[in-house]
Design a protein around this motif. Sequence first.
Motif, PDB file in Angstrom:
ATOM      1  N   PRO A   1     100.574  48.607   9.573  1.00 58.02           N
ATOM      2  CA  PRO A   1     101.751  47.330   9.105  1.00 58.02           C
ATOM      3  C   PRO A   1     101.255  46.170   8.754  1.00 58.02           C
ATOM      4  CG  PRO A   1     102.418  48.710  10.688  1.00 58.02           C
ATOM      5  CD  PRO A   1     101.259  48.717   9.891  1.00 58.02           C
TER       6      PRO A   1
ATOM      7  N   ILE B   1     102.913  43.423  10.799  1.00 61.09           N
ATOM      8  CA  ILE B   1     102.935  42.968  11.468  1.00 61.09           C
ATOM      9  C   ILE B   1     102.574  43.349  12.778  1.00 61.09           C
ATOM     10  CG2 ILE B   1     105.564  42.176  10.884  1.00 61.09           C
ATOM     11  CD1 ILE B   1     106.148  45.238  11.542  1.00 61.09           C
ATOM     12  N   ASP B   2     102.393  42.875  13.409  1.00 58.53           N
ATOM     13  CA  ASP B   2     101.842  42.321  15.208  1.00 58.53           C
ATOM     14  C   ASP B   2     102.561  43.913  15.435  1.00 58.53           C
ATOM     15  OD1 ASP B   2     101.659  41.155  18.351  1.00 58.53           O
ATOM     16  OD2 ASP B   2     100.543  43.608  17.584  1.00 58.53           O
ATOM     17  N   ALA B   3     102.256  45.128  15.263  1.00 57.33           N
ATOM     18  CA  ALA B   3     103.000  46.425  16.379  1.00 57.33           C
ATOM     19  C   ALA B   3     103.285  47.002  16.969  1.00 57.33           C
ATOM     20  CB  ALA B   3     102.446  47.820  15.518  1.00 57.33           C
ATOM     21  N   ILE B   4     102.844  45.951  18.051  1.00 57.95           N
ATOM     22  CA  ILE B   4     102.887  46.040  19.388  1.00 57.95           C
ATOM     23  C   ILE B   4     103.394  44.982  19.732  1.00 57.95           C
ATOM     24  CG2 ILE B   4     102.516  45.604  21.873  1.00 57.95           C
ATOM     25  CD1 ILE B   4     101.394  48.573  20.084  1.00 57.95           C
ATOM     26  N   PRO B   5     105.423  45.291  20.403  1.00 49.77           N
ATOM     27  CA  PRO B   5     105.943  43.979  20.506  1.00 49.77           C
ATOM     28  C   PRO B   5     105.363  42.736  21.789  1.00 49.77           C
ATOM     29  CG  PRO B   5     107.343  45.789  21.422  1.00 49.77           C
ATOM     30  CD  PRO B   5     105.354  46.529  20.946  1.00 49.77           C
TER      31      PRO B   5
ATOM     32  N   ALA C   1     106.114  40.442  23.873  1.00 52.49           N
ATOM     33  CA  ALA C   1     106.878  39.981  24.828  1.00 52.49           C
ATOM     34  C   ALA C   1     106.420  41.356  26.021  1.00 52.49           C
ATOM     35  CB  ALA C   1     108.259  39.510  24.990  1.00 52.49           C
ATOM     36  N   ALA C   2     106.243  40.429  27.114  1.00 51.05           N
ATOM     37  CA  ALA C   2     105.652  41.722  28.092  1.00 51.05           C
ATOM     38  C   ALA C   2     104.232  42.600  28.289  1.00 51.05           C
ATOM     39  CB  ALA C   2     106.749  42.240  28.441  1.00 51.05           C
TER      40      ALA C   2
END
Lengths: 170, 573, 100
Positions: free
Chosen positions: C91, C93-97, C99-100
């Motif tokens: 992907p 995109i950064d696959a890990i959200p 925030a937090a």
Amino acid sequence: MPLIDSGKLVDDAWVRLGDDDALPAADVPVIVSLARFHKDRASLAGRNGGLGVWLASNQHPKDIADHLADFALVALDFPKFRDGRGFTIARELREHLGYRGVIRATGHTLPDQYLFLVRCGVTQVEIPEGRDPALWAHALTEIDTAYQVSVAGPLSMARLARHKTTEHAA
Amino acid sequence: MSPTAAARQIDPPANGLPSHAGIYHYDQVDRDFLKQRVEQFRRQVARRLAGELTEDEFKPLRLMNGLYLQLHAYMLRVAVPYGVLTSRQVRQFGRIARQYDKGFGHFTTRQNLQFNWIKLVDVPAILDLLAEVDLHAIQTSGNCIRNVTSDQFAGVASDEVVDPRHYAEVLRQWSTLHPEFSFLPRKFKIAITGSSADRAAICIHDVGLIAKRDADGNVGFEVYVGGGLGRTPFIAKKLRDWLPEDQLIAYLEAVLRVYNAYGRRDNIYKARIKILVHELGIDAFRNEVEAEFARMPVAEYRLEPTIIDGIRARFASQPYEALEPISGVLARARLEDQAFNRWVRTNVAAHRQPGYAIATITLKPAGGIPGDVSADQMDAIADLADHYSFGEIRVTHEQNLVLAHVRQDDLPALWKALSAIGFGEANSGLITDIIACPGLDYCALANARSIPLAQRISERFADLDRQHHIGELKIKISGCINACGHHHVGHIGILGVDKKGVEAYQLTLGGSAAEVGAIGDIMGPALSADETVDAIESVVGVYLEQRQDGERFLDTLARIGHTPFKDKVYASH
Amino acid sequence: MARVTDAPKVVTANRLQDGAVVWLTAAGDWSTRIADAQVQADAAGAEAALGIARASAARQEVVEPYAVDVAVEAAGPRPLKTREWIRAAGPSIDAIPTAA
């Protein structure tokens, strides 16, 4: 083709007759297309062997409603296993038309569909050569809860009805 | 013991489910069934691995259990029946995310949860974990009756006439492994609402149900059919103005029978019921359904009131405290903290119970991935649900979560806690509350990426003052014409297309999934991702210039028409 | 622009057991890195490679093999279409959200 009835391999006495095939001996049960039935009604009616009709998946049960008493067997075609019209046709034969003879699924079905077929009123299934019949036997035991009305079981809301309370609160 | 008393203790204590969450609490029949279904799928996987099932044969079987093969891995779509979860279930999602995925999950527009990085060989073990908490992936895909969706405010909305969850649960059970309708021409989606405000987008479903009451208080349904997005979008047409409650199952069976018998199977793009309804015309379709219905043994299919009572009794009720209708704590906090006040304005809705409120947790932080939640965030949200909302969490079709029973006094503390995990954004219903499908980053069907575009738009409009100044504006992004991102009904819709192997985006204006549904109109030629972000800026600019007092975006658009927007967007082209 | 069908090709599939994207190597086995893929310069080569891949699919090793148009670069083959380079690279995109 191997034939499954009630989860077991059974012998198939029926002969599927092409539209131009000659009639076999009078005591051999035959399955014919709807076209052949209409064409040769007279000669087909006089035989001792059973008479079955084969319906394509786009043929409607109402097309044979007036002749159901003539048929000891109705074969429903599943041209591919994803074509689910046969489920509705079988249920309609049982529920609306009160048909009590044999309903046979022909063509391509999977053991994973067998329980659904039975619950819609199908009694026999032709299975591909070389497939393990035990899969069909097992399929009948996999899920023993059904939430719907079934023409194969008690005609009620089935498991949904277990929620009935003794008193209606409203 | 009366049914009402039983409702308080329906769960075997050993199960450990929070007893006050507004879900249907499983009984032993449901649990036994689920175990058998998992075992059935475990054997199907084994047969596939052993070569006893071809991919062609296995595919519909795995889809019927929510398992897709996407670009990089298998994706498992877990059903969240009508969008209601317990905190324990959400923690289990977190556990699965850590153990079998890359530490996160994705909430979808159909109130489901998707895991994007699943191995086929792990799926039976994952299904075991889901079954532990009464969850499954049954019929989240495939050409069958999909899991039923509903109003995320069911049971708590102040405008509710009938609680749709009880009927949604009836439909869940009735549609589960339906013997006749598991190999339909195409998928079949049912949505149900029981409020005057339609938060379930029933106008874009194969069947949409509005539960209502007659003058005597009897429940019945307004039935809509043939709505849907995708390649050929249609707003659903009314099939019945009044369907008595006890005929619900019989009538839906009749609809499905007509569809199964006559729905097109020659062309996958014309196989949905909306095409059948369109080709026959609604009147001819209705005649078919009514004819089928008339000859059914209706008594066999009767949905007896006592069945509804029994199901209703398995929904725990919430032990609300007797509170003042207006919270002084809340009023003071709103005065003292403008940021909090803003969040209350967008993310808090009226609850029917005095002193309580409904809080929406938007999963749309600036630059974030719409609908994505990490395992740690799942745990944190589960804790907040236990603390503030009777252990219950809901999923919306706009890819957000809801805590539906929060004491107004607790809202300030809840907001602080949400902000600490990155989900305190005051943007529900605003321009950054974007719906986006997974798009080409994950999906095997997509033509273009959705998520990076959503991220860039939400970064561009990150300023909350500006967002609140703009007001309600719904952007919906789909990466292909299948329209999982509902672009047709976005106030601004964005459709990803493939222009000779390059991603491009087509904009639509004026769609709506509210009570009066509308399909948006295409603005003009497709744009690049950069141009798309600028185009949205231009559209917003025209709106702000032209809007009159109190007008929302859709109002201004309706008054001045599309031309000023088109002219501005394409001025430089 | 050269017609897409004239482009060099590599053969890809998803591994049955875990769905991972794999590329057919010169040795006739599968690698998870596109850099290991054997580039087929012509249609005959691509067809032969697809034959090997289909036999592998028949052994329940992979699912739905197909050929992908690539440009041959110093770092190795690079798919021409967006869909295929995202498949190759993961992907975008950064696959890990965050925030937090």
